[in-house]
Design a protein around this motif. Structure first.
Motif, mmCIF file in Angstrom:
data_model
loop_
_atom_site.group_PDB
_atom_site.id
_atom_site.type_symbol
_atom_site.label_atom_id
_atom_site.label_comp_id
_atom_site.label_asym_id
_atom_site.label_seq_id
_atom_site.Cartn_x
_atom_site.Cartn_y
_atom_site.Cartn_z
ATOM 1 N N ARG A 264 -11.050 8.090 13.323
ATOM 2 C CA ARG A 264 -11.953 8.134 12.119
ATOM 3 C C ARG A 264 -12.817 9.259 12.185
ATOM 4 O O ARG A 264 -13.362 10.077 11.286
ATOM 5 N N ASN B 295 -11.203 12.156 11.392
ATOM 6 C CA ASN B 295 -10.921 12.424 10.076
ATOM 7 C C ASN B 295 -12.360 12.904 9.251
ATOM 8 O O ASN B 295 -12.193 13.807 8.494
ATOM 9 N N ASP C 117 -11.792 8.430 5.226
ATOM 10 C CA ASP C 117 -11.583 7.323 5.968
ATOM 11 C C ASP C 117 -12.357 7.054 7.154
ATOM 12 O O ASP C 117 -11.723 7.166 8.258
ATOM 13 N N LEU D 51 -5.299 9.479 11.343
ATOM 14 C CA LEU D 51 -5.347 9.123 10.105
ATOM 15 C C LEU D 51 -4.628 10.070 9.139
ATOM 16 O O LEU D 51 -4.831 11.228 9.501
ATOM 17 N N SER E 134 -3.424 0.360 8.707
ATOM 18 C CA SER E 134 -3.656 -0.066 7.480
ATOM 19 C C SER E 134 -3.479 1.017 6.304
ATOM 20 O O SER E 134 -3.187 0.948 5.280
ATOM 21 N N HIS E 135 -3.555 2.441 6.980
ATOM 22 C CA HIS E 135 -3.335 3.639 6.209
ATOM 23 C C HIS E 135 -1.761 4.255 6.297
ATOM 24 O O HIS E 135 -1.491 5.099 5.632
ATOM 25 N N ALA F 80 0.496 5.486 3.256
ATOM 26 C CA ALA F 80 0.250 6.753 2.938
ATOM 27 C C ALA F 80 1.105 7.775 3.885
ATOM 28 O O ALA F 80 1.371 9.018 3.606
#
Ligand SMILES: C[S@@+](CC[C@H](N)C(=O)[O-])C[C@H]1O[C@@H](n2cnc3c(N)ncnc32)[C@H](O)[C@@H]1O
Length: 261
Positions: free
Chosen positions: A15, A18, A25, A78, A108-109, A112
């Motif tokens: 994160r 990111n 995110d 991410l 959870s991503h 994508a």
């Protein structure tokens, strides 16, 4: 897919990375630690971007020059711009990619990341890289281990503090690959006082400490393989695009690409 438990109170590597790459995110704890590190070490943003550009050049080389069509990307992070499958499938749509990470937010991503073009495949494995048998068993469901595979472990080996453990894990993954496969890695290096101070701050405030290595220690990950030119160098200087003017700025992030004989 069960809803993963996300620890938002502590900064997490994927994160904060990111955040530096300009993504959304991330949580306040990630931004706070990330911003403080950026104050100590403004070069981190350039390094994070240079790291991503290195990934793009490595994957491009593997697809175009080495004919690789399968990728195992451990420590995915991410989703951001130019994820491995996007770079590979833009050049060779039939490319297959398996991503591996152990961060619940990355999980959870993952959808994508699973936006493969129809000709290729993209899969996500929720696993810890310390468990190579589990990672490899899952990868075997999607990749053909009799044909060359591009293994990428970018910005992730620094989370394994012990050199011997990190080397033996790399060895376990590389040993499972057929001849003609390739291995690329990069990581933050202890090559400036600012990066050392930034890593100390990170380690006091994050869920997963980052162990800075010297460029020589990073080079040892490639032992037994044929290191491609120019070897293990600051990632901005690894085969820079010909449009780059002069010698690109040094970043405290070293990496290389090697072929398994
Ligand atoms: C700094 S990010 C790098 C992301 C991406 N590879 C890049 O270069 O932009 C490090 C990633 O490694 C993952 N990671 C750290 N330790 C891991 C482990 N033991 N097993 C799997 N993934 C791990 C983190 O969750 C994070 O997504």
């Amino acid at each position: 897919m069960n809803e993963p438990v996300i620890d938002t109170a502590t900064a997490h590597s994927a994160r904060v990375w990111n955040h530096w790459l300009g993504g959304k995110d991330n949580y306040p704890a990630d931004r706070e630690v990330g911003d403080h590190i950026r104050e100590i070490f403004p070069g981190i943003v350039t390094a994070a971007r240079a790291d991503r550009a290195f990934l793009v050049r490595v994957v491009t080389h593997l697809v175009r020059e080495a004919g690789v069509r399968q990728f195992l990307d451990i420590g995915t992070g991410l989703p951001t711009a130019n994820n491995t499958h996007e770079v590979a499938q833009a050049l060779a749509p039939e490319s297959r990619v398996v991503y591996v990470d152990n961060d619940p937010l990355v999980l959870s991503h993952a959808r994508a990341l699973l936006t493969s073009v129809p000709e290729g495949t993209t899969h996500y494995v929720d696993a810890d890289m310390h468990e190579p048998e589990k990672v490899l068993a899952a990868a075997r469901e999607h990749l053909d281990f009799t044909r060359p595979i591009g293994l990428t472990i970018m910005g992730t080996l620094g989370h394994i503090a012990d050199d011997a453990t990190a080397r033996s894990l790399v060895r376990a993954y590389v040993d499972a690959l057929p001849s003609g496969s390739h291995f690329a890695a990069n990581d933050s290096t202890n090559t400036s006082a600012e990066v050392v101070e930034a890593a100390e701050h990170w380690n006091a405030n994050s869920a997963a400490p980052m162990h800075l290595r010297s460029p020589e220690r990073i080079e040892e990950f490639f032992d037994g393989m044929e290191l491609l030119e120019p070897g293990v160098v600051s990632v901005s200087r690894w085969r820079p695009d010909t449009t780059d003017a002069g010698v690109p700025e040094h970043v405290d992030q070293y990496g290389g690409l090697a072929r398994k004989p």
